[in-house]
Design an enzyme around this catalytic site. Structure first.
Site, mmCIF file in Angstrom:
data_model
loop_
_atom_site.group_PDB
_atom_site.id
_atom_site.type_symbol
_atom_site.label_atom_id
_atom_site.label_comp_id
_atom_site.label_asym_id
_atom_site.label_seq_id
_atom_site.Cartn_x
_atom_site.Cartn_y
_atom_site.Cartn_z
ATOM 1 N N ARG A 40 0.822 -1.215 0.000
ATOM 2 C CA ARG A 40 0.000 0.000 0.000
ATOM 3 C C ARG A 40 0.855 1.265 0.000
ATOM 4 O O ARG A 40 0.433 2.303 -0.518
ATOM 5 C CB ARG A 40 -0.932 -0.004 1.210
ATOM 6 C CG ARG A 40 -2.164 -0.835 0.952
ATOM 7 C CD ARG A 40 -3.083 -0.827 2.145
ATOM 8 N NE ARG A 40 -4.408 -1.293 1.772
ATOM 9 C CZ ARG A 40 -5.336 -1.634 2.648
ATOM 10 N NH1 ARG A 40 -5.084 -1.572 3.939
ATOM 11 N NH2 ARG A 40 -6.512 -2.041 2.227
ATOM 12 N N LYS A 205 -15.666 -15.467 6.422
ATOM 13 C CA LYS A 205 -17.100 -15.349 6.696
ATOM 14 C C LYS A 205 -17.975 -15.215 5.454
ATOM 15 O O LYS A 205 -17.740 -14.361 4.607
ATOM 16 C CB LYS A 205 -17.353 -14.134 7.582
ATOM 17 C CG LYS A 205 -16.865 -14.325 9.004
ATOM 18 C CD LYS A 205 -17.324 -13.148 9.830
ATOM 19 C CE LYS A 205 -16.881 -13.266 11.279
ATOM 20 N NZ LYS A 205 -17.025 -11.960 11.935
ATOM 21 N N GLY A 355 -6.813 -6.377 0.285
ATOM 22 C CA GLY A 355 -5.732 -6.430 1.249
ATOM 23 C C GLY A 355 -5.135 -7.813 1.428
ATOM 24 O O GLY A 355 -3.963 -8.037 1.107
ATOM 25 N N GLY A 379 -12.269 -4.220 1.171
ATOM 26 C CA GLY A 379 -13.635 -3.782 1.449
ATOM 27 C C GLY A 379 -14.139 -2.836 0.374
ATOM 28 O O GLY A 379 -15.275 -2.948 -0.096
HETATM 29 C C1 3PG Z 1 -8.619 -1.745 4.843
HETATM 30 O O1 3PG Z 1 -7.621 -2.245 5.341
HETATM 31 O O2 3PG Z 1 -9.557 -2.424 4.409
HETATM 32 C C2 3PG Z 1 -8.690 -0.256 4.682
HETATM 33 O O3 3PG Z 1 -7.474 0.343 5.052
HETATM 34 C C3 3PG Z 1 -9.832 0.294 5.480
HETATM 35 O O4 3PG Z 1 -9.657 -0.005 6.840
HETATM 36 P P1 3PG Z 1 -10.930 -0.167 7.778
HETATM 37 O O5 3PG Z 1 -11.624 -1.421 7.319
HETATM 38 O O6 3PG Z 1 -10.379 -0.273 9.176
HETATM 39 O O7 3PG Z 1 -11.799 1.040 7.585
HETATM 40 MG MG MG Z 2 -10.488 -4.036 5.804
#
Ligand code: 3PG
Ligand code: MG
Length: 399
Positions: A40, A205, A355, A379
């Protein structure tokens, strides 16, 4: 949505550019501060370098982990600042707070081409508050640091947070190069993807992936399911899953999905089971329909890898999100490795979303260049594919 190129064409020399990045990197387990995967950080370098080269003063801001609105040394961005400077090849001034005296001094001392990284935004309650006024007050303080705002934090565009959503309305705003590229890829996956379109989902999940399964069921030709979530599907088919991860409350939903999807949902046919969740566990490979009582499935087996590889052959579009097993532990990494390698051989547009799967690709030493695109947002890309409106993108699109 205006992008980085437009900002550069306007000219940024001598201007202060506030950049939201997603430097939320994973740390090595039980070793906070030791960066496990710096993907990242690398992903945002081109945007930062372009701004510096054009004579901007750059103020970078990011979150890390999920601290609770106050400073927590476990989540300091200090180690990220060090790595960031190494990768950038030039100094990065690290501010020990977000909008306090340290940040103010660092920003005041900035000269063209200089870079400041603020401390973890989530050390301030205003970042994630659900109260518009509380977020707004923090956004005012952040916005005061810059003349313009660039959002290159693709991994956080699904969050309605001060630095992602509210700052954009307070300054002239632009999408960074990474955000533009990620959105272009997601458009390609959503609007008329080349077929056959094969989606591979893993992770623990079913509930996390339910909305995306629903959205993709109408688009994908095949949905291959591995990872911890496959056991809820196997159980829904009537098989015993031993001590494997199971979401009882999702069984009816899985039955319904299986009934509607027919043979478009493909489940593992064999599983690597273990007597405990550990790298030194006793293991065995068994048919997915014959998981012994007390044992837990921690990876898909070789027959499943072969089945998934077959399902991928001829694919023209592939989207993969979520590991096939506990890849961090060597005995349970082969499923993820096998599927990742099969994807690299596909003669089509292949996207690794997110991620964990992106980190898995790098941790397993698979050639990143062999994929069409590796997303920095798990996400965020899932929510985009679900058809949701993402606050960060909405804010960039607003005039
Ligand atoms: C992630 O790792 O998915 C992003 O950096 C967002 O982080 P968060 O899910 O804690 O908002
Ligand atoms: Mg996340």
């Amino acid at each position: 949505m205006r992008g980085l190129d437009e900002l550069l064409a306007e000219g940024v020399s001598g201007r202060r550019v506030l950049v939201r990045a997603d430097l939320n990197v994973p740390f090595v387990k039980d070793s906070p501060g030791t960066i496990a995967d710096d993907g990242r950080i690398r992903a945002v370098l081109p945007t930062i370098t372009a701004l510096r080269d054009a004579g901007a003063s750059v103020i970078v801001m990011s979150h890390l982990g999920r601290p609770k609105g106050e400073p927590d040394p476990k989540y300091t961005l200090a180690p990220v600042a060090t790595r960031f400077a190494e990768l950038l090849g030039s100094p990065v001034t690290f501010a020990g707070d977000t909008v306090g005296p340290s940040a103010q001094d660092a920003v005041a001392a900035l000269t063209p081409g200089g870079v400041v990284l603020l401390e973890n935004l989530r050390f301030n309650v205003g970042e994630t508050s659900k109260d518009d006024a509380v977020r707004g007050a923090f956004a005012d303080q952040l916005a005061a640091f810059g003349d313009v705002y660039v959002d290159d934090a693709f991994g956080a565009v699904h969050r309605k947070h001060a630095s992602v959503y509210d700052v954009a309305s307070r300054l002239p705003h632009y999408a960074g190069g990474l955000v533009l590229r990620e959105v272009e890829v997601l458009k390609r996956l959503t609007e008329d993807p080349a077929t056959p379109y094969v989606v591979i989902l893993g992770g623990s999940k079913v509930s996390d992936k339910l909305a995306v399964i629903e959205a993709l069921l109408g688009k994908a030709d095949k949905l291959l399911i591995g990872g911890g979530m496959c056991f809820t599907f196997l159980k829904a088919q009537g098989h015993e899953v031993g001590a494997s991860l199971l979401q009882e409350e999702m069984l009816d939903t899985c039955r319904d999905l299986l009934a509607r999807a027919g043979d478009r949902i493909v489940l593992p046919t064999d599983v690597v089971v273990a007597d405990k969740f550990a790298g030194d566990a006793q293991t065995d490979t068994v048919a997915a329909t014959e998981i012994p009582a007390g044992w837990l499935g921690l990876d898909i087996g070789p027959a499943s890898v072969a089945l998934f590889t077959e399902a991928l052959s001829g694919a023209k579009t592939v989207f993969w999100n979520g590991p096939m097993g506990v890849f961090e532990l060597a005995p349970f990494a082969n499923g993820t490795r096998g599927v990742a390698e099969a994807i690299t051989k596909v003669d089509g547009f292949t996207v690794v979303g997110g991620g964990d799967s992106a980190a898995a690709v790098r941790a397993l030493g698979i050639d990143e260049a062999a994929f069409g695109h590796i997303s920095t947002g798990g996400g965020a890309s899932l929510e985009y594919l679900e058809g949701k409106s993402l606050p960060g993108l909405e804010a960039l699109e607003a005039a």
